[in-house]
Design a protein around this motif. Structure first.
Motif, PDB file in Angstrom:
ATOM      1  N   ALA A 147       0.836  -1.209   0.000  1.00  0.00           N
ATOM      2  CA  ALA A 147       0.000   0.000   0.000  1.00  0.00           C
ATOM      3  C   ALA A 147       0.867   1.254   0.000  1.00  0.00           C
ATOM      4  CB  ALA A 147      -0.937  -0.006   1.205  1.00  0.00           C
ATOM      5  N   LEU A 148       1.940   1.236   0.773  1.00  0.00           N
ATOM      6  CA  LEU A 148       2.836   2.395   0.823  1.00  0.00           C
ATOM      7  C   LEU A 148       3.639   2.539  -0.465  1.00  0.00           C
ATOM      8  CD1 LEU A 148       4.140   2.262   4.521  1.00  0.00           C
ATOM      9  CD2 LEU A 148       2.394   3.763   3.541  1.00  0.00           C
ATOM     10  N   VAL A 149       3.978   1.425  -1.104  1.00  0.00           N
ATOM     11  CA  VAL A 149       4.642   1.490  -2.411  1.00  0.00           C
ATOM     12  C   VAL A 149       3.712   2.143  -3.430  1.00  0.00           C
ATOM     13  CG1 VAL A 149       5.516   0.128  -4.349  1.00  0.00           C
ATOM     14  CG2 VAL A 149       6.188  -0.466  -2.022  1.00  0.00           C
ATOM     15  N   SER A 150       2.455   1.745  -3.438  1.00  0.00           N
ATOM     16  CA  SER A 150       1.473   2.319  -4.366  1.00  0.00           C
ATOM     17  C   SER A 150       1.334   3.822  -4.148  1.00  0.00           C
ATOM     18  CB  SER A 150       0.118   1.632  -4.180  1.00  0.00           C
ATOM     19  OG  SER A 150      -0.871   2.233  -4.998  1.00  0.00           O
ATOM     20  N   TRP A 151       1.248   4.227  -2.891  1.00  0.00           N
ATOM     21  CA  TRP A 151       1.119   5.670  -2.559  1.00  0.00           C
ATOM     22  C   TRP A 151       2.362   6.440  -2.982  1.00  0.00           C
ATOM     23  CZ3 TRP A 151       4.041   7.914   1.622  1.00  0.00           C
ATOM     24  CH2 TRP A 151       3.742   9.249   1.868  1.00  0.00           C
ATOM     25  N   THR A 152       3.537   5.897  -2.685  1.00  0.00           N
ATOM     26  CA  THR A 152       4.790   6.573  -3.047  1.00  0.00           C
ATOM     27  C   THR A 152       4.931   6.679  -4.558  1.00  0.00           C
ATOM     28  OG1 THR A 152       5.845   5.697  -1.043  1.00  0.00           O
ATOM     29  CG2 THR A 152       7.300   6.561  -2.745  1.00  0.00           C
ATOM     30  N   PHE A 153       4.574   5.615  -5.271  1.00  0.00           N
ATOM     31  CA  PHE A 153       4.628   5.643  -6.730  1.00  0.00           C
ATOM     32  C   PHE A 153       3.684   6.711  -7.277  1.00  0.00           C
ATOM     33  CE2 PHE A 153       3.216   4.027 -10.925  1.00  0.00           C
ATOM     34  CZ  PHE A 153       4.439   4.009 -11.571  1.00  0.00           C
ATOM     35  N   SER A 154       2.539   6.870  -6.645  1.00  0.00           N
ATOM     36  CA  SER A 154       1.530   7.822  -7.109  1.00  0.00           C
ATOM     37  C   SER A 154       1.971   9.269  -6.924  1.00  0.00           C
ATOM     38  CB  SER A 154       0.215   7.590  -6.365  1.00  0.00           C
ATOM     39  OG  SER A 154      -0.753   8.575  -6.685  1.00  0.00           O
ATOM     40  N   ILE A 155       2.529   9.595  -5.765  1.00  0.00           N
ATOM     41  CA  ILE A 155       2.833  11.008  -5.484  1.00  0.00           C
ATOM     42  C   ILE A 155       4.289  11.365  -5.761  1.00  0.00           C
ATOM     43  CG2 ILE A 155       1.043  11.013  -3.706  1.00  0.00           C
ATOM     44  CD1 ILE A 155       3.323  11.260  -1.631  1.00  0.00           C
ATOM     45  N   GLY A 156       5.156  10.361  -5.880  1.00  0.00           N
ATOM     46  CA  GLY A 156       6.564  10.614  -6.130  1.00  0.00           C
ATOM     47  C   GLY A 156       7.392  10.582  -4.852  1.00  0.00           C
ATOM     48  N   CYS A 157       8.643  10.200  -4.993  1.00  0.00           N
ATOM     49  CA  CYS A 157       9.528  10.027  -3.840  1.00  0.00           C
ATOM     50  C   CYS A 157       9.773  11.327  -3.084  1.00  0.00           C
ATOM     51  CB  CYS A 157      10.853   9.436  -4.316  1.00  0.00           C
ATOM     52  SG  CYS A 157      12.022   9.086  -2.990  1.00  0.00           S
ATOM     53  N   ASP A 158       9.944  12.427  -3.807  1.00  0.00           N
ATOM     54  CA  ASP A 158      10.260  13.699  -3.159  1.00  0.00           C
ATOM     55  C   ASP A 158       9.136  14.145  -2.216  1.00  0.00           C
ATOM     56  OD1 ASP A 158      12.651  13.777  -4.473  1.00  0.00           O
ATOM     57  OD2 ASP A 158      12.001  15.185  -6.019  1.00  0.00           O
ATOM     58  N   LEU A 159       7.895  14.062  -2.683  1.00  0.00           N
ATOM     59  CA  LEU A 159       6.770  14.457  -1.839  1.00  0.00           C
ATOM     60  C   LEU A 159       6.582  13.487  -0.672  1.00  0.00           C
ATOM     61  CD1 LEU A 159       4.065  15.630  -4.418  1.00  0.00           C
ATOM     62  CD2 LEU A 159       5.376  17.051  -2.824  1.00  0.00           C
ATOM     63  N   ALA A 198      -8.469   2.640  -1.734  1.00  0.00           N
ATOM     64  CA  ALA A 198      -8.038   1.287  -2.100  1.00  0.00           C
ATOM     65  C   ALA A 198      -6.723   0.932  -1.402  1.00  0.00           C
ATOM     66  CB  ALA A 198      -7.892   1.171  -3.613  1.00  0.00           C
ATOM     67  N   GLU A 199      -5.806   1.892  -1.342  1.00  0.00           N
ATOM     68  CA  GLU A 199      -4.533   1.662  -0.652  1.00  0.00           C
ATOM     69  C   GLU A 199      -4.754   1.423   0.833  1.00  0.00           C
ATOM     70  OE1 GLU A 199      -2.060   4.455  -3.819  1.00  0.00           O
ATOM     71  OE2 GLU A 199      -2.702   5.261  -1.878  1.00  0.00           O
ATOM     72  N   LEU A 200      -5.659   2.175   1.427  1.00  0.00           N
ATOM     73  CA  LEU A 200      -5.930   2.014   2.853  1.00  0.00           C
ATOM     74  C   LEU A 200      -6.580   0.660   3.138  1.00  0.00           C
ATOM     75  CD1 LEU A 200      -5.651   3.385   5.555  1.00  0.00           C
ATOM     76  CD2 LEU A 200      -7.850   4.517   5.173  1.00  0.00           C
ATOM     77  N   THR A 201      -7.449   0.226   2.237  1.00  0.00           N
ATOM     78  CA  THR A 201      -8.054  -1.102   2.391  1.00  0.00           C
ATOM     79  C   THR A 201      -6.988  -2.190   2.363  1.00  0.00           C
ATOM     80  OG1 THR A 201     -10.160  -0.399   1.420  1.00  0.00           O
ATOM     81  CG2 THR A 201      -9.665  -2.759   1.377  1.00  0.00           C
ATOM     82  N   LEU A 202      -6.048  -2.091   1.420  1.00  0.00           N
ATOM     83  CA  LEU A 202      -4.967  -3.070   1.354  1.00  0.00           C
ATOM     84  C   LEU A 202      -4.092  -2.990   2.595  1.00  0.00           C
ATOM     85  CD1 LEU A 202      -3.392  -5.236  -0.196  1.00  0.00           C
ATOM     86  CD2 LEU A 202      -2.132  -3.393  -1.347  1.00  0.00           C
ATOM     87  N   PHE A 203      -3.784  -1.782   3.043  1.00  0.00           N
ATOM     88  CA  PHE A 203      -2.949  -1.591   4.223  1.00  0.00           C
ATOM     89  C   PHE A 203      -3.560  -2.284   5.444  1.00  0.00           C
ATOM     90  CE2 PHE A 203      -1.538   0.661   8.010  1.00  0.00           C
ATOM     91  CZ  PHE A 203      -0.176   0.817   7.791  1.00  0.00           C
ATOM     92  N   ARG A 204      -4.879  -2.221   5.552  1.00  0.00           N
ATOM     93  CA  ARG A 204      -5.567  -2.779   6.723  1.00  0.00           C
ATOM     94  C   ARG A 204      -5.826  -4.278   6.606  1.00  0.00           C
ATOM     95  NH1 ARG A 204      -9.876   2.238   7.223  1.00  0.00           N
ATOM     96  NH2 ARG A 204      -8.883   3.295   8.994  1.00  0.00           N
ATOM     97  N   THR A 205      -5.554  -4.859   5.433  1.00  0.00           N
ATOM     98  CA  THR A 205      -5.799  -6.289   5.244  1.00  0.00           C
ATOM     99  C   THR A 205      -4.712  -7.101   5.943  1.00  0.00           C
ATOM    100  OG1 THR A 205      -6.837  -5.871   3.092  1.00  0.00           O
ATOM    101  CG2 THR A 205      -6.089  -8.117   3.539  1.00  0.00           C
ATOM    102  N   ARG A 206      -5.125  -7.961   6.842  1.00  0.00           N
ATOM    103  CA  ARG A 206      -4.169  -8.713   7.647  1.00  0.00           C
ATOM    104  C   ARG A 206      -3.327  -9.656   6.792  1.00  0.00           C
ATOM    105  NH1 ARG A 206      -4.411  -8.861  13.095  1.00  0.00           N
ATOM    106  NH2 ARG A 206      -6.127  -7.758  14.117  1.00  0.00           N
ATOM    107  N   SER A 207      -2.065  -9.795   7.164  1.00  0.00           N
ATOM    108  CA  SER A 207      -1.167 -10.725   6.497  1.00  0.00           C
ATOM    109  C   SER A 207      -0.080 -11.151   7.477  1.00  0.00           C
ATOM    110  CB  SER A 207      -0.526 -10.074   5.264  1.00  0.00           C
ATOM    111  OG  SER A 207       0.464 -10.928   4.712  1.00  0.00           O
ATOM    112  N   SER A 208       0.311 -12.401   7.379  1.00  0.00           N
ATOM    113  CA  SER A 208       1.382 -12.911   8.253  1.00  0.00           C
ATOM    114  C   SER A 208       2.762 -12.748   7.630  1.00  0.00           C
ATOM    115  CB  SER A 208       1.138 -14.397   8.557  1.00  0.00           C
ATOM    116  OG  SER A 208       1.137 -15.163   7.358  1.00  0.00           O
ATOM    117  N   HIS A 209       2.811 -12.279   6.386  1.00  0.00           N
ATOM    118  CA  HIS A 209       4.094 -12.110   5.688  1.00  0.00           C
ATOM    119  C   HIS A 209       4.686 -10.733   5.965  1.00  0.00           C
ATOM    120  CE1 HIS A 209       3.519 -15.843   3.577  1.00  0.00           C
ATOM    121  NE2 HIS A 209       2.370 -15.427   3.090  1.00  0.00           N
ATOM    122  N   ILE A 210       5.975 -10.705   6.243  1.00  0.00           N
ATOM    123  CA  ILE A 210       6.679  -9.455   6.502  1.00  0.00           C
ATOM    124  C   ILE A 210       7.420  -9.005   5.246  1.00  0.00           C
ATOM    125  CG2 ILE A 210       8.459  -8.316   7.894  1.00  0.00           C
ATOM    126  CD1 ILE A 210       5.909  -9.025   9.413  1.00  0.00           C
ATOM    127  N   ALA A 211       7.375  -7.712   4.952  1.00  0.00           N
ATOM    128  CA  ALA A 211       8.085  -7.162   3.792  1.00  0.00           C
ATOM    129  C   ALA A 211       9.179  -6.180   4.190  1.00  0.00           C
ATOM    130  CB  ALA A 211       7.111  -6.459   2.851  1.00  0.00           C
TER     131      ALA A 211
END
Length: 286
Positions: free
Chosen positions: A210-222, A266-279
């Motif tokens: 979710a954070l990758v999607s957000w960063t890609f959308s607004i750009g690294c600098d912002l 949509a990003e927030l929904t993915l962020f809140r979706t539980r997962s046991s995998h660490i990234a």
């Protein structure tokens, strides 16, 4: 550890004796040309992001994936962070295991890409442009899947674009390279927290994607200047920060934009979706 394989017209020649063999030609489209599709995950239905022809590729590790040619399940991850069947680079089940296991390589570093749900989200949020498109709201030109061009005609890109309109496979190749840049930026930002946190920062693969999607959308600098990143690196819980800060990024020129609101939700929904995998800070989801 990488083993370098030269994809020649007839043979695969390896610097490692365990990985020498004859290439099995794969057909792509009506041309029946020698080519090898490298996919986002170890299964034939996954997105093609690199097509190898007569070039040298690096083989990093092996992984068990979906059954593929000859019902084998051994796949190889290449230096481009995508997957090819071991069969097509001349490796059988035994010799492919002479490479490290991908899970062991990943255990010491963050994931370099979003998970499949995150990749699908990025593609959905950006939409597909087969020709250069000038965005009047940002003053930038885009092509493919959210790729920001370096020129008005998109003819000065680091990844070759052959003609216009471009194909979805070409767009996927551009996206693959762009996402590596995005995740490297995100790793750099979030790694700057050792002096401010009393507990380690752990992000599941859904949070990370979710954070990758957000960063890609607004750009690294912002993203680097945002309160969202600042609050996390200064010790606050991502579970509290992201729901409060992410929805704010739906504005252009001071006005809310409905499409951006949809993306953030949509990003927030993915962020809140539980997962046991660490990234992050280490990867166990590949």
């Amino acid at each position: 550890m990488r083993i370098f394989i030269a994809l020649l017209t007839l043979f695969v020649i390896s610097v490692a004796a365990a990985a020498v063999g004859q290439i099995r030609p794969a057909s792509v489209g009506p041309t029946n040309a020698l080519a090898l599709s490298c996919r986002t995950s170890p299964k034939d239905s996954a997105l093609t992001v690199v097509i190898y022809g007569e070039k040298t590729i690096a083989l990093e590790c092996h992984i068990t994936g979906a059954p593929t040619v000859n019902h084998t399940t051994q796949w190889i991850r290449t230096g481009d962070d995508c997957y090819v069947p071991a069969f097509y680079v001349g490796l059988d089940e035994a010799t492919s295991k002479s490479l490290p296991e991908c899970s062991k390589l990943d255990a010491a570093e963050p994931c370099t890409l979003p998970n499949p749900a995150g990749l699908e989200l990025v593609q959905h949020n950006t939409g597909f442009l087969d020709r250069p498109h000038y965005d009047i709201t940002t003053g930038l030109t885009y092509i493919g899947l959210g790729h920001q061009c370096g020129s008005a005609k998109c003819d000065k890109e680091s990844v070759e674009i052959r003609g216009s309109p471009i194909s979805k496979t070409q767009a996927s190749v551009l996206l693959w390279h762009d996402l590596h840049t995005t995740t490297a930026c995100l790793v750099s930002m979030l790694s700057d927290n050792s002096a401010n946190r009393t507990t380690p920062l752990l992000l599941s693969d859904n949070m990370w994607s979710a954070l990758v999607s957000w960063t890609f959308s607004i750009g690294c600098d912002l993203a680097a200047k945002s309160q969202l990143v600042s609050r996390i690196v200064h010790g606050e819980s991502p579970a509290a920060v992201v729901p409060a800060e992410l929805p704010k990024w739906n504005v252009i020129h001071g006005m809310p934009v409905s499409d951006l609101t949809t993306c953030r939700n949509a990003e927030l929904t993915l962020f809140r979706t539980r997962s046991s995998h660490i990234a992050f800070p280490h990867c166990d989801q590949k």
